[in-house]
Scaffold this motif. Structure first.
Motif, mmCIF file in Angstrom:
data_model
loop_
_atom_site.group_PDB
_atom_site.id
_atom_site.type_symbol
_atom_site.label_atom_id
_atom_site.label_comp_id
_atom_site.label_asym_id
_atom_site.label_seq_id
_atom_site.Cartn_x
_atom_site.Cartn_y
_atom_site.Cartn_z
ATOM 1 N N GLY A 20 42.024 40.794 40.147
ATOM 2 C CA GLY A 20 41.278 40.798 38.901
ATOM 3 C C GLY A 20 42.069 41.055 37.646
ATOM 4 N N VAL A 21 43.408 41.009 37.721
ATOM 5 C CA VAL A 21 44.251 41.263 36.554
ATOM 6 C C VAL A 21 44.809 39.934 36.039
ATOM 7 N N PRO A 22 44.577 39.575 34.784
ATOM 8 C CA PRO A 22 45.182 38.349 34.231
ATOM 9 C C PRO A 22 46.710 38.416 34.325
ATOM 10 N N ALA A 23 47.324 37.313 34.746
ATOM 11 C CA ALA A 23 48.787 37.299 34.895
ATOM 12 C C ALA A 23 49.306 35.906 34.596
ATOM 13 N N ARG A 24 50.563 35.840 34.151
ATOM 14 C CA ARG A 24 51.156 34.549 33.791
ATOM 15 C C ARG A 24 52.648 34.554 34.097
ATOM 16 N N ARG B 177 47.200 31.766 22.234
ATOM 17 C CA ARG B 177 46.229 30.695 21.992
ATOM 18 C C ARG B 177 44.969 30.836 22.853
ATOM 19 N N PHE B 178 45.043 31.637 23.905
ATOM 20 C CA PHE B 178 43.916 31.783 24.820
ATOM 21 C C PHE B 178 43.599 33.262 25.028
ATOM 22 N N PRO B 179 42.344 33.576 25.356
ATOM 23 C CA PRO B 179 42.021 34.961 25.717
ATOM 24 C C PRO B 179 42.708 35.321 27.028
ATOM 25 N N ALA B 180 42.930 36.604 27.248
ATOM 26 C CA ALA B 180 43.633 37.036 28.456
ATOM 27 C C ALA B 180 42.932 36.552 29.722
ATOM 28 N N SER B 181 41.600 36.461 29.701
ATOM 29 C CA SER B 181 40.849 36.042 30.883
ATOM 30 C C SER B 181 41.232 34.645 31.364
ATOM 31 N N PHE B 182 41.758 33.823 30.467
ATOM 32 C CA PHE B 182 42.191 32.471 30.852
ATOM 33 C C PHE B 182 43.243 32.528 31.951
ATOM 34 N N PHE B 183 44.062 33.564 31.950
ATOM 35 C CA PHE B 183 45.174 33.671 32.888
ATOM 36 C C PHE B 183 44.759 34.296 34.222
ATOM 37 N N ARG B 184 43.455 34.292 34.509
ATOM 38 C CA ARG B 184 42.987 34.692 35.830
ATOM 39 C C ARG B 184 42.789 33.475 36.731
ATOM 40 N N ARG B 185 42.932 32.280 36.174
ATOM 41 C CA ARG B 185 42.740 31.069 36.982
ATOM 42 C C ARG B 185 43.995 30.752 37.776
ATOM 43 N N GLN B 186 43.804 30.317 39.012
ATOM 44 C CA GLN B 186 44.916 29.922 39.864
ATOM 45 C C GLN B 186 45.240 28.450 39.648
ATOM 46 N N THR B 187 46.430 28.051 40.063
ATOM 47 C CA THR B 187 46.854 26.654 39.997
ATOM 48 C C THR B 187 47.259 26.200 41.399
ATOM 49 N N ASP B 188 47.671 24.950 41.510
ATOM 50 C CA ASP B 188 48.130 24.457 42.812
ATOM 51 C C ASP B 188 49.299 25.279 43.342
ATOM 52 N N LEU B 189 50.146 25.753 42.448
ATOM 53 C CA LEU B 189 51.321 26.523 42.870
ATOM 54 C C LEU B 189 51.012 27.992 43.144
ATOM 55 N N THR B 190 49.838 28.459 42.733
ATOM 56 C CA THR B 190 49.480 29.866 42.983
ATOM 57 C C THR B 190 48.217 29.987 43.837
ATOM 58 N N GLU C 250 54.042 38.370 33.603
ATOM 59 C CA GLU C 250 53.400 39.316 32.699
ATOM 60 C C GLU C 250 51.967 39.525 33.152
ATOM 61 N N ALA C 251 51.523 40.769 33.152
ATOM 62 C CA ALA C 251 50.148 41.111 33.503
ATOM 63 C C ALA C 251 49.480 41.747 32.292
ATOM 64 N N TYR C 252 48.181 41.450 32.133
ATOM 65 C CA TYR C 252 47.453 41.966 30.975
ATOM 66 C C TYR C 252 46.641 43.190 31.363
ATOM 67 N N LEU C 253 46.899 44.285 30.649
ATOM 68 C CA LEU C 253 46.209 45.550 30.866
ATOM 69 C C LEU C 253 45.501 45.914 29.569
ATOM 70 N N PRO C 254 44.156 45.988 29.573
ATOM 71 C CA PRO C 254 43.383 46.114 28.330
ATOM 72 C C PRO C 254 43.837 47.234 27.393
ATOM 73 N N LYS C 255 44.250 48.378 27.929
ATOM 74 C CA LYS C 255 44.627 49.499 27.072
ATOM 75 C C LYS C 255 46.065 49.384 26.557
ATOM 76 N N ILE C 256 46.817 48.443 27.105
ATOM 77 C CA ILE C 256 48.240 48.314 26.748
ATOM 78 C C ILE C 256 48.556 46.941 26.166
ATOM 79 N N GLY C 257 48.045 45.899 26.798
ATOM 80 C CA GLY C 257 48.386 44.524 26.437
ATOM 81 C C GLY C 257 49.207 43.889 27.545
ATOM 82 N N TRP C 258 49.993 42.884 27.202
ATOM 83 C CA TRP C 258 50.826 42.200 28.179
ATOM 84 C C TRP C 258 52.070 43.024 28.504
#
Length: 272
Positions: A181-185, A95-108, A205-213
């Motif tokens: 700088g790597v999107p992760a969830r 539902r979101f672009p991979a870049s969305f998962f570069r944001r931190q939360t209170d727990l991270t 899971e980490a997002y790698l542009p040439k591979i995916g999640w």
């Protein structure tokens, strides 16, 4: 692999509680390498269950019970057929672009310990895939994994004590991956293991542009294999919690058993 899963949770409700409402994430969905053969969800006492999808595309169910009552029992069980994809995840609802998962939360939220770990990973000189493998190996080497249920401490607390559950170690991975700088969830699910009853588990899971999640289990220092059944994804462990908004958990019983008859061979962990 064919994995048979049974996940039972019994909750004790607060005394004199008149209404209990909860959202649960205990239903996996199909994607490449994971096919749901059968799955059922039952709640005692009887009530109406409303299927939904959350913002991340996870399958959720909401229910409400009128009290007073003492306990609620949730039983999710089924059978899932999996294939080894070397940890690479494809065909999922995104539902979101991979870049969305570069944001931190209170727990991270990063701490000095986590920032230092990120600097060490950056100095490895590897590409993003190599950095993620290096990060997984560092966590597996320096942190101790313990079993546990309930609230998961923030990644900063886990990094300070160098000990945590699979959920806590995964939050450390997620935080540090974002720092470099790597999107992760965060991912919740089940893991079958030879010689045991299997368990509920969390990994990253980490997002790698040439591979995916790609799935990384830092506690076991391996990429997710066909022994893993994926349930839900989110920004942190709170976002993938199987059950939200109920009383104190009294009993949690999880079985994730490989029912495949032939003996499995060795796993190939290469994503290259």
């Amino acid at each position: 692999m064919r994995i048979r899963i049974r996940h039972e949770v019994r909750h004790r409700l607060e005394p004199n509680l008149r209404t209990a409402t909860a959202t649960i994430r205990v239903t996996p969905r199909n994607h490449v390498g994971q096919h749901i053969l059968r799955w059922s969800l039952d709640i005692v006492p009887d009530c109406r269950i409303y299927p939904q999808e959350d913002a991340f595309g996870n399958l959720t169910h909401t229910f409400s019970l009128e009290g007073p009552g003492e306990h609620i029992t949730l039983l999710a069980e089924g059978e899932v057929e999996t294939q080894d994809t070397s940890g690479i995840v494809r065909g999922t609802v995104e539902r979101f672009p991979a870049s969305f998962f570069r944001r931190q939360t209170d727990l991270t939220t990063p701490s000095e310990d986590l920032t230092a770990l990120a600097e060490e990973v950056t100095k490895t000189g590897e590409d993003d895939l190599g950095r993620m493998h290096a990060l997984m190996a560092l966590i597996a080497e320096r942190f101790d994994e313990v079993e546990g249920e309930g609230a998961v401490p923030a990644a900063a607390d886990v990094a300070e004590k160098l000990v945590g559950t699979s959920a806590g170690l995964s939050q450390v991975f997620t935080c540090v991956a974002r720092l470099v700088g790597v999107p992760a969830r965060q991912v919740s699910g089940y893991a079958a293991e030879e010689g045991t009853m299997g368990a509920a588990r969390q990994w990253a899971e980490a997002y790698l542009p040439k591979i995916g999640w790609v799935g990384f289990d830092s506690g076991r220092c391996l990429c997710a294999t066909d022994a893993y059944v994926r349930l839900a994804v989110g920004l942190d462990s709170l976002g993938v919690a199987p059950i939200r908004a109920l009383g104190a958990t009294t009993v949690v019983e999880v079985k994730a058993k490989d029912t495949t008859l032939p003996t499995r061979g060795s796993q190939n962990q290469s994503q290259g």
